[in-house]
Motif scaffolding. Sequence first.
Motif, mmCIF file in Angstrom:
data_model
loop_
_atom_site.group_PDB
_atom_site.id
_atom_site.type_symbol
_atom_site.label_atom_id
_atom_site.label_comp_id
_atom_site.label_asym_id
_atom_site.label_seq_id
_atom_site.Cartn_x
_atom_site.Cartn_y
_atom_site.Cartn_z
ATOM 1 N N PRO A 96 0.804 -1.218 0.000
ATOM 2 C CA PRO A 96 0.000 0.000 0.000
ATOM 3 C C PRO A 96 0.843 1.276 0.000
ATOM 4 N N LEU A 97 1.963 1.277 0.716
ATOM 5 C CA LEU A 97 2.815 2.470 0.724
ATOM 6 C C LEU A 97 3.432 2.725 -0.654
ATOM 7 N N ILE A 98 3.762 1.666 -1.372
ATOM 8 C CA ILE A 98 4.268 1.848 -2.741
ATOM 9 C C ILE A 98 3.178 2.465 -3.614
ATOM 10 N N PHE A 99 1.946 1.963 -3.486
ATOM 11 C CA PHE A 99 0.844 2.528 -4.265
ATOM 12 C C PHE A 99 0.608 3.995 -3.891
ATOM 13 N N LEU A 100 0.691 4.295 -2.610
ATOM 14 C CA LEU A 100 0.561 5.688 -2.170
ATOM 15 C C LEU A 100 1.630 6.555 -2.826
ATOM 16 N N GLY A 101 2.866 6.059 -2.863
ATOM 17 C CA GLY A 101 3.955 6.823 -3.455
ATOM 18 C C GLY A 101 3.742 7.083 -4.938
ATOM 19 N N LEU A 102 3.298 6.066 -5.676
ATOM 20 C CA LEU A 102 3.046 6.234 -7.108
ATOM 21 C C LEU A 102 1.966 7.281 -7.343
ATOM 22 N N TRP A 103 0.874 7.142 -6.606
ATOM 23 C CA TRP A 103 -0.259 8.064 -6.766
ATOM 24 C C TRP A 103 0.162 9.499 -6.480
ATOM 25 N N GLN A 104 0.857 9.694 -5.363
ATOM 26 C CA GLN A 104 1.222 11.052 -4.963
ATOM 27 C C GLN A 104 2.299 11.652 -5.867
ATOM 28 N N CYS A 105 3.177 10.826 -6.414
ATOM 29 C CA CYS A 105 4.160 11.348 -7.368
ATOM 30 C C CYS A 105 3.460 12.023 -8.540
ATOM 31 N N HIS A 106 2.417 11.374 -9.044
ATOM 32 C CA HIS A 106 1.678 11.970 -10.154
ATOM 33 C C HIS A 106 0.905 13.197 -9.704
ATOM 34 N N TYR A 107 0.130 13.052 -8.631
ATOM 35 C CA TYR A 107 -0.840 14.101 -8.318
ATOM 36 C C TYR A 107 -0.264 15.299 -7.578
ATOM 37 N N LEU A 108 0.799 15.142 -6.836
ATOM 38 C CA LEU A 108 1.425 16.331 -6.256
ATOM 39 C C LEU A 108 2.019 17.196 -7.363
ATOM 40 N N ASN A 109 2.601 16.537 -8.364
ATOM 41 C CA ASN A 109 3.107 17.277 -9.517
ATOM 42 C C ASN A 109 1.964 17.919 -10.292
ATOM 43 N N ARG A 110 0.903 17.150 -10.536
ATOM 44 C CA ARG A 110 -0.217 17.624 -11.359
ATOM 45 C C ARG A 110 -0.991 18.735 -10.673
#
Length: 253
Positions: free
Chosen positions: A77-91
């Motif tokens: 779950p933490l890996i999934f959190l990291g992937l999601w936030q990498c995209h959306y914090l940038n976006r």
Amino acid sequence: MTEATFHGALVWVLFALAAVTFAILLRLKAPYGRHYSGSGWGPDLSNRVGWIVMELPAPAFFAVVYFMGESAGGTLPLIFLGLWQCHYLNRTFVHPLRLRTTGKRMPVVVAASAFTFNVINAYVNGRWVSEIGRYELQWLGDPRFLAGVLVFVVGFAINNHSDNILLGLRKPGETGYSIPRGGAFRWVSCPNYFGELLEWAGWALATWSLAGLAFFVYTAANLVPRALSHHAWYKARFEDYPSDRKAVIPGLL
């Protein structure tokens, strides 16, 4: 009604929204950016503010929902959190602050509809990866997880590289358009959209979930018609536009 039942119903809401969105965008250009004339859509707001507002639930509400989950501290779950936030914090924060908006605006209705979608989608995917879905540590070595993460990372790189090319086309004070070149623009008119399609296809594969698949299907329903509109606009505006470019998927579409 149990939460699992409610969550499942919302997943099918996303599939339904995808169908409606696709049908509408095939007939109507999304009214922002180069396709917004500034009238006929009610109140509007600046592109930069609208972008931040409409994307904000994706990183913020996702994080709230995620950390309420029983499995929030787990490795997968933490890996999934990291992937999601990498995209959306940038976006949500980095990309709009880099835009040279030159006074461009978007209708409030567009920002509001995107905000609503992001609330639903953040709940559906955040709750899945940290509570409803269950990922054992062995999933780290599963080919679906490994391939999904790889596809996501490649898509993220293409998306951001393409955005950088677009942002570099216009010097401070300039307002016109020019033909983007280099990177994946050699093959398609909208490689930023192609990269985002790859990201969420990778997410769906890595999470191996109906929630992830619903998000990917919605992303395709939203971005493919817009890419076709952009492609047609480029061809109509520039006589020397590369004839071998596709709209969004290299060699296919």
